[in-house]
Scaffold this motif. Structure first.
Motif, PDB file in Angstrom:
ATOM      1  N   PHE A 176      28.030  41.354  39.169  1.00  0.00           N
ATOM      2  CA  PHE A 176      28.965  40.477  39.866  1.00  0.00           C
ATOM      3  C   PHE A 176      30.383  40.594  39.303  1.00  0.00           C
ATOM      4  O   PHE A 176      31.362  40.689  40.051  1.00  0.00           O
ATOM      5  CB  PHE A 176      28.463  39.029  39.776  1.00  0.00           C
ATOM      6  N   ALA A 177      30.503  40.606  37.981  1.00  0.00           N
ATOM      7  CA  ALA A 177      31.842  40.670  37.378  1.00  0.00           C
ATOM      8  C   ALA A 177      32.502  42.021  37.649  1.00  0.00           C
ATOM      9  O   ALA A 177      33.713  42.096  37.870  1.00  0.00           O
ATOM     10  CB  ALA A 177      31.758  40.403  35.876  1.00  0.00           C
ATOM     11  N   ALA A 178      31.703  43.094  37.653  1.00  0.00           N
ATOM     12  CA  ALA A 178      32.274  44.412  37.940  1.00  0.00           C
ATOM     13  C   ALA A 178      32.783  44.451  39.385  1.00  0.00           C
ATOM     14  O   ALA A 178      33.815  45.068  39.678  1.00  0.00           O
ATOM     15  CB  ALA A 178      31.239  45.509  37.714  1.00  0.00           C
ATOM     16  N   TYR A 179      32.063  43.768  40.281  1.00  0.00           N
ATOM     17  CA  TYR A 179      32.530  43.648  41.673  1.00  0.00           C
ATOM     18  C   TYR A 179      33.809  42.811  41.738  1.00  0.00           C
ATOM     19  O   TYR A 179      34.793  43.199  42.378  1.00  0.00           O
ATOM     20  CB  TYR A 179      31.431  43.018  42.533  1.00  0.00           C
ATOM     21  N   GLN A 180      33.798  41.671  41.067  1.00  0.00           N
ATOM     22  CA  GLN A 180      34.987  40.806  41.085  1.00  0.00           C
ATOM     23  C   GLN A 180      36.209  41.515  40.506  1.00  0.00           C
ATOM     24  O   GLN A 180      37.332  41.302  40.959  1.00  0.00           O
ATOM     25  CB  GLN A 180      34.723  39.528  40.282  1.00  0.00           C
ATOM     26  N   ARG A 181      35.983  42.353  39.508  1.00  0.00           N
ATOM     27  CA  ARG A 181      37.109  43.049  38.894  1.00  0.00           C
ATOM     28  C   ARG A 181      37.803  43.956  39.909  1.00  0.00           C
ATOM     29  O   ARG A 181      39.032  43.948  40.023  1.00  0.00           O
ATOM     30  CB  ARG A 181      36.629  43.872  37.690  1.00  0.00           C
ATOM     31  N   GLU A 232      42.386  44.449  43.779  1.00  0.00           N
ATOM     32  CA  GLU A 232      42.922  44.748  45.114  1.00  0.00           C
ATOM     33  C   GLU A 232      43.699  43.554  45.672  1.00  0.00           C
ATOM     34  O   GLU A 232      44.797  43.706  46.210  1.00  0.00           O
ATOM     35  CB  GLU A 232      41.772  45.123  46.053  1.00  0.00           C
ATOM     36  N   LEU A 233      43.129  42.351  45.536  1.00  0.00           N
ATOM     37  CA  LEU A 233      43.790  41.161  46.085  1.00  0.00           C
ATOM     38  C   LEU A 233      45.100  40.878  45.360  1.00  0.00           C
ATOM     39  O   LEU A 233      46.068  40.401  45.965  1.00  0.00           O
ATOM     40  CB  LEU A 233      42.865  39.944  45.974  1.00  0.00           C
ATOM     41  N   ALA A 234      45.136  41.173  44.057  1.00  0.00           N
ATOM     42  CA  ALA A 234      46.348  40.896  43.275  1.00  0.00           C
ATOM     43  C   ALA A 234      47.520  41.740  43.763  1.00  0.00           C
ATOM     44  O   ALA A 234      48.684  41.381  43.566  1.00  0.00           O
ATOM     45  CB  ALA A 234      46.089  41.153  41.790  1.00  0.00           C
ATOM     46  N   ALA A 235      47.221  42.869  44.392  1.00  0.00           N
ATOM     47  CA  ALA A 235      48.278  43.742  44.909  1.00  0.00           C
ATOM     48  C   ALA A 235      48.450  43.560  46.419  1.00  0.00           C
ATOM     49  O   ALA A 235      49.164  44.326  47.061  1.00  0.00           O
ATOM     50  CB  ALA A 235      47.943  45.205  44.596  1.00  0.00           C
ATOM     51  N   GLU A 247      32.440  52.337  45.492  1.00  0.00           N
ATOM     52  CA  GLU A 247      32.557  53.569  44.718  1.00  0.00           C
ATOM     53  C   GLU A 247      33.063  53.275  43.297  1.00  0.00           C
ATOM     54  O   GLU A 247      32.499  53.748  42.307  1.00  0.00           O
ATOM     55  CB  GLU A 247      33.496  54.534  45.433  1.00  0.00           C
ATOM     56  N   ALA A 248      34.121  52.475  43.239  1.00  0.00           N
ATOM     57  CA  ALA A 248      34.668  52.110  41.924  1.00  0.00           C
ATOM     58  C   ALA A 248      33.664  51.280  41.132  1.00  0.00           C
ATOM     59  O   ALA A 248      33.553  51.406  39.906  1.00  0.00           O
ATOM     60  CB  ALA A 248      35.969  51.332  42.105  1.00  0.00           C
ATOM     61  N   TRP A 249      32.931  50.437  41.852  1.00  0.00           N
ATOM     62  CA  TRP A 249      31.910  49.602  41.197  1.00  0.00           C
ATOM     63  C   TRP A 249      30.811  50.471  40.584  1.00  0.00           C
ATOM     64  O   TRP A 249      30.414  50.276  39.430  1.00  0.00           O
ATOM     65  CB  TRP A 249      31.333  48.639  42.240  1.00  0.00           C
TER      66      TRP A 249
END
Lengths: 239, 92
Positions: A105-110, A115-118, A183-185
Motif C-alpha cells: 500500500f505504501a509503495a502504491y501511495q508513494r 504524481e499528484l504533488a506535480a 510499473e513503478a510499483w
C-alpha cells in the motif's frame, strides 16, 4: 478538475488503512514497534482528514452550502458509500500481513502522491506533497520488516510468503484508475521480495475489485461498525 | 527472546551537542535508529540521532563516587572566578 469521488477514493484508502493499522495498538510484538505502527496509522489518519475535508468542501461548493463535513463523511456514510480499495479493509491478520500490506500500500501511495504533488490541482498537490514524506518512511519501515520476516526464521518466512500470496491479488485494484503507476510499483516491490527470499506471485486471474464503486468484502461492515460506533452513539461528541 | 537495549542520543539543533534522551529495544543498529526516530523525535526534537548498544557504555560506579567527585568540592580555584574582567569585555 478533481471530483468528489476521486477525493473520497484517496481519503477512504487512507482512513480505512489507518483504522486497520490502529488495531495493532497495544498488540505489536515490542513496545517500540507498537509506537511505530501507531505513528504510521496517525500519519494515514492525517492524510484522510485533509483529503476528506477537501472532498467535503468540494461537495458543499457543488450543493451551494448543503452537504457534509469530514466527520460526516467518515462516520455517517454507509458501507456502499465508501470508495476505498479492498486491500485496505482486509482483516488485520498476523504481523506479516500487516507489514506486507504496508509495503504494497505504501509503495502504491508513494507513486500516487508523487504524481499528484506535480498535478494541476493545487490543494491536492499540497496534501500529496506533505504526505509524500510520511509515506516514504512507511515504505522504509515496511521494507525493513519484509526483509527481516522473509529472510528470517522458517516460521517468519512461511508467514511472510503466505501474506504476499494472499494480498497480491488485491493490489490490482489499486491501479484501476492509474494503470501506468503499476510499473513503478513493481520496480519498487519486486526487488524487495527477491531480497527477502520471497516468491513474487503470478499475476493470476483472481483480481478482486469493486471498492471504488462501493462494493466491499464481508469484513468492511465490521470495521465500520467499530470505527463509527462512538459517533453514532454520541453524535457530534468532541473533547 | 527480547531485543537488546540501546542508548539514544539526539542533537536538537545544528551546532549543539548530541544529548542522551533515553533508551529503547531493537534487534540491531538500523532498527534502533528507526525506533529512536519514532520514540524520541516525533515532536520535532532533533536533527540527528546516535544509537549506542547499552553494553558498550562503561559507567562510573556509585561506590566510587567519593573518590571520583568529592575532591572537586573544595577547589574553587578551578573556577574562573579570580580574574578581573577587563572593562568593555562582554560575555565572559
Amino acid at each position: 478538475m478533481t471530483t468528489v469521488d476521486e477525493l473520497l477514493a484517496l481519503g477512504d484508502d487512507a482512513l480505512i488503512a489507518a483504522q486497520r493499522l490502529a488495531e495493532w495498538t497495544t498488540r505489536a510484538p515490542e513496545l517500540e514497534e507498537d509506537v511505530a505502527l501507531a505513528n504510521i496509522a496517525l500519519d494515514l489518519l492525517g492524510q484522510a482528514r485533509m483529503l476528506l475535508s477537501y472532498a467535503a468542501d468540494l461537495e458543499r461548493a457543488g450543493l451551494e452550502g448543503a452537504g457534509r463535513d469530514e466527520d460526516a463523511l467518515a462516520y455517517l456514510r454507509g458501507e456502499r458509500e465508501f470508495r476505498n480499495a479492498q486491500l485496505t479493509e482486509l482483516p488485520r491478520g498476523d504481523f506479516a500481513d500487516a507489514l506486507v500490506r504496508m509495503l504494497f500500500f505504501a509503495a502504491y501511495q508513494r507513486e500516487l502522491y508523487a504524481e499528484l504533488a506535480a498535478g494541476p490541482d493545487e490543494r491536492l498537490a499540497a496534501i500529496a506533497g506533505k504526505a509524500s514524506k510520511e509515506v516514504a518512511y512507511h515504505v522504509d519501515h515496511a521494507i525493513m520488516w519484509t526483509l527481516r520476516l522473509g529472510d528470517g526464521t522458517d516460521e517468519s518466512h512461511r508467514r511472510a510468503q503466505a501474506a504476499v500470496d494472499r494480498l497480491w491479488p488485491y493490489t490490482f485494484e489499486l491501479f484501476e484508475d492509474r494503470p501506468h503507476l503499476r510499473e513503478a510499483w513493481l520496480a519498487a516491490v519486486e526487488p524487495v521480495l527477491a531480497e527477502a527470499t520471497l516468491d513474487r506471485p503470478e499475476d493470476g486471474r483472481f483480481r478482486p475489485t469493486g471498492g471504488r464503486k462501493g462494493v466491499h468484502t464481508e469484513h468492511m461492515g465490521y470495521l465500520l461498525a467499530e470505527m463509527q460506533s462512538l459517533h453514532r452513539a454520541h453524535p457530534g461528541a468532541s473533547w | 527472546m527480547s531485543w537488546p537495549l540501546w542508548e539514544v542520543f539526539v542533537r536538537p539543533r545544528r551546532g549543539l551537542n548530541h544529548q542522551h534522551v533515553g533508551s529503547l529495544h531493537a534487534a540491531d543498529a538500523e532498527q534502533a535508529l528507526r525506533n529512536a526516530r519514532d520514540l524520541y523525535t516525533r515532536r520535532e526534537e532533533g536533527v540527528s540521532i546516535w544509537v549506542v548498544p547499552a553494553t558498550a557504555i562503561s559507567a562510573s560506579s556509585p561506590e566510587e563516587r567519593d573518590a571520583f567527585f568529592a575532591p572537586a568540592a573544595d577547589k574553587i580555584y578551578r573556577h574562573p572566578t579570580f580574574y578581573e574582567v577587563p572593562e568593555g569585555a562582554e560575555h565572559i
